[in-house]
Design a protein around this motif. Structure first.
Motif, mmCIF file in Angstrom:
data_model
loop_
_atom_site.group_PDB
_atom_site.id
_atom_site.type_symbol
_atom_site.label_atom_id
_atom_site.label_comp_id
_atom_site.label_asym_id
_atom_site.label_seq_id
_atom_site.Cartn_x
_atom_site.Cartn_y
_atom_site.Cartn_z
ATOM 1 N N THR A 45 53.240 -33.593 -50.724
ATOM 2 C CA THR A 45 54.439 -33.291 -49.934
ATOM 3 C C THR A 45 54.368 -31.877 -49.370
ATOM 4 O O THR A 45 54.678 -31.643 -48.201
ATOM 5 C CB THR A 45 55.699 -33.464 -50.801
ATOM 6 O OG1 THR A 45 55.780 -34.830 -51.200
ATOM 7 C CG2 THR A 45 56.948 -33.096 -50.043
ATOM 8 N N GLN A 85 59.758 -37.535 -47.651
ATOM 9 C CA GLN A 85 59.661 -38.326 -48.878
ATOM 10 C C GLN A 85 61.029 -38.872 -49.263
ATOM 11 O O GLN A 85 61.154 -39.998 -49.692
ATOM 12 C CB GLN A 85 59.096 -37.470 -50.013
ATOM 13 C CG GLN A 85 59.001 -38.239 -51.312
ATOM 14 C CD GLN A 85 58.198 -37.502 -52.362
ATOM 15 O OE1 GLN A 85 57.553 -36.507 -52.084
ATOM 16 N NE2 GLN A 85 58.222 -38.001 -53.568
ATOM 17 N N ASP A 156 55.672 -39.477 -45.446
ATOM 18 C CA ASP A 156 55.484 -39.014 -46.825
ATOM 19 C C ASP A 156 55.941 -40.116 -47.780
ATOM 20 O O ASP A 156 57.136 -40.389 -47.883
ATOM 21 C CB ASP A 156 56.283 -37.720 -47.056
ATOM 22 C CG ASP A 156 55.836 -37.003 -48.324
ATOM 23 O OD1 ASP A 156 54.945 -37.515 -49.024
ATOM 24 O OD2 ASP A 156 56.386 -35.924 -48.605
ATOM 25 N N GLU A 157 54.995 -40.731 -48.444
ATOM 26 C CA GLU A 157 55.252 -41.831 -49.374
ATOM 27 C C GLU A 157 56.188 -42.873 -48.771
ATOM 28 O O GLU A 157 57.268 -43.132 -49.314
ATOM 29 C CB GLU A 157 55.832 -41.296 -50.687
ATOM 30 C CG GLU A 157 54.968 -40.214 -51.276
ATOM 31 C CD GLU A 157 54.918 -40.244 -52.791
ATOM 32 O OE1 GLU A 157 55.494 -41.169 -53.391
ATOM 33 O OE2 GLU A 157 54.266 -39.361 -53.369
#
Ligand SMILES: Nc1ncnc2c1ncn2[C@@H]1O[C@H](COP(=O)(O)OP(=O)(O)O)[C@@H](O)[C@H]1O
Ligand SMILES: [Mg+2]
Lengths: 311, 372
Positions: A45, A85, A156-157
């Motif tokens: 991140t 994220q 992000d993820e």
């Protein structure tokens, strides 16, 4: 191919103590889907937010589409889409209102209807964000990234916590974006996602790239493409590890905490009979035996001695 | 969202697959942010209650409490004893008898009633012509009561006044407590609503990482903050019209100034408190931090700025400081325009006070603001 994303010797230290990123180099080509694979706390991140211009690095250079954040921030914002994220979008706006809002920030956004359609949210367009399922929320987050018609997409993820079906839906969306010529940088701690979706990836641990390449290359570098896992009765020590290593076709040995032994092998049909013989000779008994294709997880375990997800 | 956008112009995209694109103007971000904010507020029932219903209930309650109190009848107790009856008779035959409601009570009950505010004064007759008053100089109604009772007893005993005076009763709209109160409530409401509204919205969006997500787009940061402040101005219009309209219908208030001037005064107030709200929530990560800070900022104004009673009651040395507070400026300017029909030009000093607070805190907020 021109480089879409480049960073050199990127470092980030939080509060003068936590070294989250320690000298990262990345070169991501235009049109590529590049993955940052690593366990929680690896620095994914932090890295992606520095590249997105949301976090200043402690040192190092970042170039996106040939431009830097210092001189061309506004232009860069116009040509990239991001999904953090964790963002909880306003609960009391509808899906369409949310997409319209994000579209309004860009000079030349896509039509909200097209994006709704592409992300399969048309049916939900008048539903409040607070009433969406996890998968729908995540698709909406990606929709807000795509509505600006970006050239580079940062995710992000994007699939953490989603069910397998929602995960596949998102993979299709990412592939569709890539097919139109877009560049994607995504982070994940799912090795399956990295393997299936990414053209190339960097495995990150403790803020450093510990391996990079295509998924096939990384697995090939393990030596064997197969894994033989077994457990035998009796004491296991370094001596026995040595014995496993000398079995025919074995490239490397890894012992799990629970007594399971993993052999990375090139030709399981040679290794397995020899293994059985050895166990008989040692007067111990086989408690478990299985063989499978090697995965990125094995690459990570081999490189760090730990699993990607320790939960 | 009810924002009129220029009609979409389709454009060719340079990408490999042709995507239809819109063309957004300079203010598209601002108008959408403002519309989104208003939509969210509209869908938030608690907000509607605190902003609109609560001040009306407060005005209603206070208005009724002060209207229904029979003007100046002061409740007093006469300590029971041999001279109690004659004292009561003296009061009842005095010219002031209509203003005094006297009762005979046991000494303890009388003193207890006095402490609890049931009586404004306790009269203890020492003999038929000597009286002892128990009163509290800190309670205005007690002071008044002592004067009235003393006058009543003296004139009943035969005192002749050297002068002849006459009085006119003034309970005309414009000079009653409710007239004083409503503009103060409007001012306080503009302050509370702007501070809480902006403070909570900002901290909430910061916690949700929504602020961070926004700065990841080409959104202009000043557009975001101005849209937030503008939403407060729009709400302020509704608040002012509601509260003032309420005063007009229920308490027959007379609005002397023009509504336009009043709304403009309100705009300055909303801007000042939007700026202060932005500043006080510019870095907080938790709602408790922001609300603590905002309470600290608002507390002195709740007390000093003349919402429920005039700040003239505070020592004169404090007046310059009190007048420099934005809520004082807002309340004074509102009272002047609403009750006296003062022109905007005559209020320029007060408007300036509000503008300075607003602009300075807005600029400072922009500098220290934390988006992540
Ligand atoms: N704001 C912050 N302040 C201090 N430490 C942080 C902060 N954000 C992340 N870290 C630390 O930096 C390291 C990397 O975190 P992160 O980049 O979030 O990893 P990942 O995304 O791979 O899980 C972790 O040890 C984390 O605790
Ligand atoms: Mg992370």
């Amino acid at each position: 191919m021109p480089l879409a994303i480049q960073c050199r010797d990127l470092r980030k230290t939080y509060d003068g103590k936590v070294e989250a990123v320690r000298g990262l180099n990345l070169e991501i080509e235009s049109g590529e889907c590049f993955g940052l694979l690593g366990p929680n706390g690896a620095g994914k991140t932090t890295t992606i937010e520095i590249l997105e211009g949301l976090l200043p690095p402690s040192s190092g250079q970042v170039t996106i589409l040939g431009k830097t954040w210092e001189s061309d921030a506004r232009e860069l914002r116009e040509s990239m889409g991001i999904s953090l994220q964790e963002t909880r979008l306003a609960e009391k706006l509808t899906v369409r209102e949310t997409i319209d809002l994000f579209a309004s920030f860009y000079r030349e956004p896509r039509l909200s209807d097209d994006v709704l359609d592409e992300l399969q949210l048309t049916e939900k367009s008048n539903a409040w964000v607070g009433k969406l399922s996890g998968g729908q929320r995540q698709r909406l987050a990606v929709a807000t990234a795509l509505v600006g018609n970006p050239k580079v997409l940062f995710l992000d993820e994007p699939t953490t916590g989603l069910d397998p079906q929602s995960r596949r839906q998102l993979w299709d969306i990412v592939r569709g974006f890539q097919k139109r010529g877009g560049t994607v940088l995504l982070t994940t701690h799912y090795m399956e996602e990295a393997e299936r979706l990414c053209d190339r990836l960097a495995i990150i641990d403790h803020g450093e790239v510990i391996a990079a390449g295509t998924p096939a290359e990384l697995i090939a570098r393990l030596g064997g493409h197969h894994v033989v896992e077994f457990a035998a009765s009796g004491e296991q020590n370094d001596d026995s590890t040595d014995q496993w290593k000398h079995l025919p076709g074995v490239e490397s040995v890894h012992r799990e905490n629970d007594g399971l032994v993993c052999l990375h092998v090139r030709e399981p049909h040679l290794t397995v009979p020899a293994l059985l013989d050895l166990i008989v000779k040692q007067n111990s008994q086989l408690l478990h035996l299985s063989t499978r294709q090697a995965s990125l997880e094995d690459v990570f375990v081999r490189l760090t001695g730990r699993h990607l997800r320790e939960d | 969202m009810a924002v009129s956008e220029p009609p979409p112009k389709l454009k060719d995209s340079p990408g490999p697959k042709q995507l239809a694109l819109l063309h957004n103007g300079r203010w598209s971000g601002f108008t959408h942010l403002l519309a989104a904010r208003m939509t969210e507020l509209w869908r938030e029932p608690e907000v509607m209650f605190w902003v609109f219903v609560f001040p009306l209930l407060l005005a209603l309650g206070l208005g009724i409490a002060f209207r229904d109190k029979p003007a100046d009848v002061t409740p007093v107790a006469i300590v029971a004893g041999s001279d109690a009856e004659s004292t009561l008779a003296m009061i009842e035959r005095s010219p002031e008898h209509a203003l005094i409601h006297a009762q005979i009570a046991e000494r303890n009950a009388a003193l207890k009633g006095f402490r609890l505010g049931k009586y404004d004064l306790v009269i203890e007759p020492d003999s038929a012509s000597e009286f002892h008053y128990v009163y509290d100089p800190a309670r205005p109604e007690s002071v008044l009561s002592r004067r009235e009772v003393d006058d009543a007893l003296q004139s009943a005993a035969g005192r002749k006044n050297p002068l002849t005076t006459a009085t006119t009763v003034s309970s005309e709209p414009g000079s009653r407590y409710i007239d004083f109160l409503i503009p103060g409530l409007i001012g306080m409401n503009v302050m509370n609503a702007a501070m809480w509204g902006i403070g909570f919205a900002l901290v909430d969006m910061r916690q949700r990482k929504l602020l961070k997500r926004f700065v990841g787009t080409p959104m202009r940061r000043s557009d975001f903050l101005t849209a937030l402040a503008s939403s407060r101005i729009l709400l302020m219009f509704v608040e002012v019209v509601l509260l003032l309209g309420f005063g007009v219908f229920f308490f027959h208030m007379r609005v002397m100034g023009s509504w336009l001037a009043i709304l403009l005064v309100g705009t300055f107030g909303a801007l000042a408190f939007s700026g202060i709200g932005l500043l006080s929530a510019s870095r907080a990560q938790k709602i408790e931090t922001a609300s603590g800070l905002m309470n600290l900022i608002m507390m002195p104004m709740w007390i000093f700025s003349g919402v429920f009673f005039s700040y003239e009651r505070f020592p004169a040395v404090l007046h310059p400081f009190i007048k420099a507070l934005p809520l004082t400026a807002l309340n004074d300017a509102l009272r002047a325009t609403v009750l006296e029909g003062a022109s905007l030009a005559s209020q320029s000093g007060r408007l300036l006070v509000m503008a300075v607070w607003g602009v300075l805190s807005f600029l400072l907020a922009l500098r220290v603001f934390r988006w992540t």
